[in-house]
Design a protein around this motif. Sequence first.
Motif, PDB file in Angstrom:
ATOM      1  N   VAL A  77       0.858  -1.178   0.000  1.00  0.00           N
ATOM      2  CA  VAL A  77       0.000   0.000   0.000  1.00  0.00           C
ATOM      3  C   VAL A  77       0.899   1.234   0.000  1.00  0.00           C
ATOM      4  O   VAL A  77       1.834   1.324   0.806  1.00  0.00           O
ATOM      5  CB  VAL A  77      -0.920   0.026   1.244  1.00  0.00           C
ATOM      6  CG1 VAL A  77      -1.851   1.238   1.201  1.00  0.00           C
ATOM      7  CG2 VAL A  77      -1.721  -1.265   1.347  1.00  0.00           C
ATOM      8  N   VAL A  78       0.645   2.137  -0.932  1.00  0.00           N
ATOM      9  CA  VAL A  78       1.439   3.363  -1.012  1.00  0.00           C
ATOM     10  C   VAL A  78       0.525   4.545  -0.775  1.00  0.00           C
ATOM     11  O   VAL A  78      -0.514   4.677  -1.425  1.00  0.00           O
ATOM     12  CB  VAL A  78       2.092   3.524  -2.405  1.00  0.00           C
ATOM     13  CG1 VAL A  78       3.028   4.733  -2.419  1.00  0.00           C
ATOM     14  CG2 VAL A  78       2.835   2.262  -2.808  1.00  0.00           C
ATOM     15  N   THR A  79       0.902   5.401   0.157  1.00  0.00           N
ATOM     16  CA  THR A  79       0.120   6.607   0.409  1.00  0.00           C
ATOM     17  C   THR A  79       0.703   7.762  -0.406  1.00  0.00           C
ATOM     18  O   THR A  79       1.899   8.034  -0.328  1.00  0.00           O
ATOM     19  CB  THR A  79       0.163   6.983   1.906  1.00  0.00           C
ATOM     20  OG1 THR A  79      -0.249   5.859   2.671  1.00  0.00           O
ATOM     21  CG2 THR A  79      -0.751   8.160   2.196  1.00  0.00           C
ATOM     22  N   ALA A  80      -0.146   8.414  -1.189  1.00  0.00           N
ATOM     23  CA  ALA A  80       0.278   9.570  -1.986  1.00  0.00           C
ATOM     24  C   ALA A  80      -0.801  10.633  -1.864  1.00  0.00           C
ATOM     25  O   ALA A  80      -1.540  10.904  -2.800  1.00  0.00           O
ATOM     26  CB  ALA A  80       0.497   9.162  -3.444  1.00  0.00           C
ATOM     27  N   VAL A  81      -0.904  11.177  -0.657  1.00  0.00           N
ATOM     28  CA  VAL A  81      -1.983  12.134  -0.379  1.00  0.00           C
ATOM     29  C   VAL A  81      -1.438  13.544  -0.153  1.00  0.00           C
ATOM     30  O   VAL A  81      -1.965  14.318   0.637  1.00  0.00           O
ATOM     31  CB  VAL A  81      -2.840  11.677   0.835  1.00  0.00           C
ATOM     32  CG1 VAL A  81      -3.588  10.399   0.486  1.00  0.00           C
ATOM     33  CG2 VAL A  81      -1.994  11.490   2.082  1.00  0.00           C
ATOM     34  N   GLY A  82      -0.374  13.863  -0.861  1.00  0.00           N
ATOM     35  CA  GLY A  82       0.143  15.220  -0.795  1.00  0.00           C
ATOM     36  C   GLY A  82       1.299  15.370   0.180  1.00  0.00           C
ATOM     37  O   GLY A  82       1.774  14.393   0.764  1.00  0.00           O
TER      38      GLY A  82
END
Lengths: 373, 64
Positions: free
Chosen positions: A221-226
């Motif tokens: 899971v990769v978080t790319a929320v800014g």
Amino acid sequence: VTVVVVGGSLAGVTAADAVRRGGYDGPVTVIGAEPAYARPPLSKGVLTGSESLESVRLPALPSDVTVRAGVAAGLDLTTSRVTLADGEQLPYETLVIATGSRARTIADPGRENVLRTLDDATALRVKVDSARSVLVVGGGFLGMEVASSARALAKSVTVVDIRTPLLTTMGPFLAELFTEAARDHGVHVVIAPGGVRPVFDGDRVAGVDTAEAGRLEADVVVTAVGDEPAVDWLGPSGLPLRGGVVVDEHCRAAENVYAIGDVAVFPTPWGLRRMPHWDTAIGQARAAADALLRGASATPYRPEPYFWTEAFGLAAKLAGHLPVAGRPTVLRGSLADRSVLLHWPDSQRPAAASINVKFPVPKLRKLATAVPA
Amino acid sequence: MRIEVDRERCDGFGFCAEAAPELIRLDDEGEPEILADAVPAELAGKAEAAARACPVAALRVVAL
């Protein structure tokens, strides 16, 4: 009588170099947490493994600029000193703050995969390589590029966002184009207006819960929320902080203190904005160096937004203030071929995009220049 | 010294020509065109700045 630049990435090294080449002959010191490298390839070639780590390093600064490894921990404006994490104090005459930003997370930091630094990218590369499935949380530029790279590695890929990917960054027309391309490339795009809640396996984020699509899980899971500006070390300094270091049009935050790049909140015609982009880092670094050298006669920074992204077979360059509203005019090529030059000829907020066509950037910028009424 | 462009890497972002217009110009397709075989000594810093401004590290400044 020293210029101290805190932050050794693009904005910091560009400022140090511009100060030196602009004729300043006193000491210039750059404090960097890591060596300078280009971030744009991290979500693309570095993640897919087609780029070597060496190839993303930025050329060294001139030898008359001192570059030191270190992390700033505090700033005292009254005594003009920066305190480093190891306790050392550095006096400055002029300070340039270029500490950038860090990845936002959906859980407590350290529990999820993010992609911000070269170390993040190399770690993620290894994980993605051995995974079968990848879930990307967040459908902005970074999230879509990560998803595209994971697809290029033949992983099963899901992107989840609270709205159509790239909608807030690019506007509905281009967002639709990229989202369609993502689906064509076999990406499962989930839109979950109710938001996501992290699901843990031990202390690691292993998926997210959504109201609309239930539980989404994947091997990686990769978080790319800014990103959020790295200003924690400035908390008690008295500098104006409002989602970053607030600066004027010369990138000045206080007397003899400048802030540039991802950490700076700049007065644009559209309000106070952080503009975390390559083009802005360079432009603000040069403007700050100019102000430092020439004072009142310096040229202010005038943002002419220019970005690019590459995902799912679409290499796009965009000029103008985003997101773009409405439908564009096709100036060259065709949308059906996904090779097209687009223009939004709004007199107040024009924009232009080249997608898979070779077109000189200065001309693209010119198409996106507002014509005074 | 001279400027080398890796044409495979170059995506025509144009930052090099902005950083060093005396040394690099963009052609009709937006590709950088190196204007001087040898970089004059007084422009060495600009050549380095152009290389540093490239987001894909397609430029190198090398000794002649």
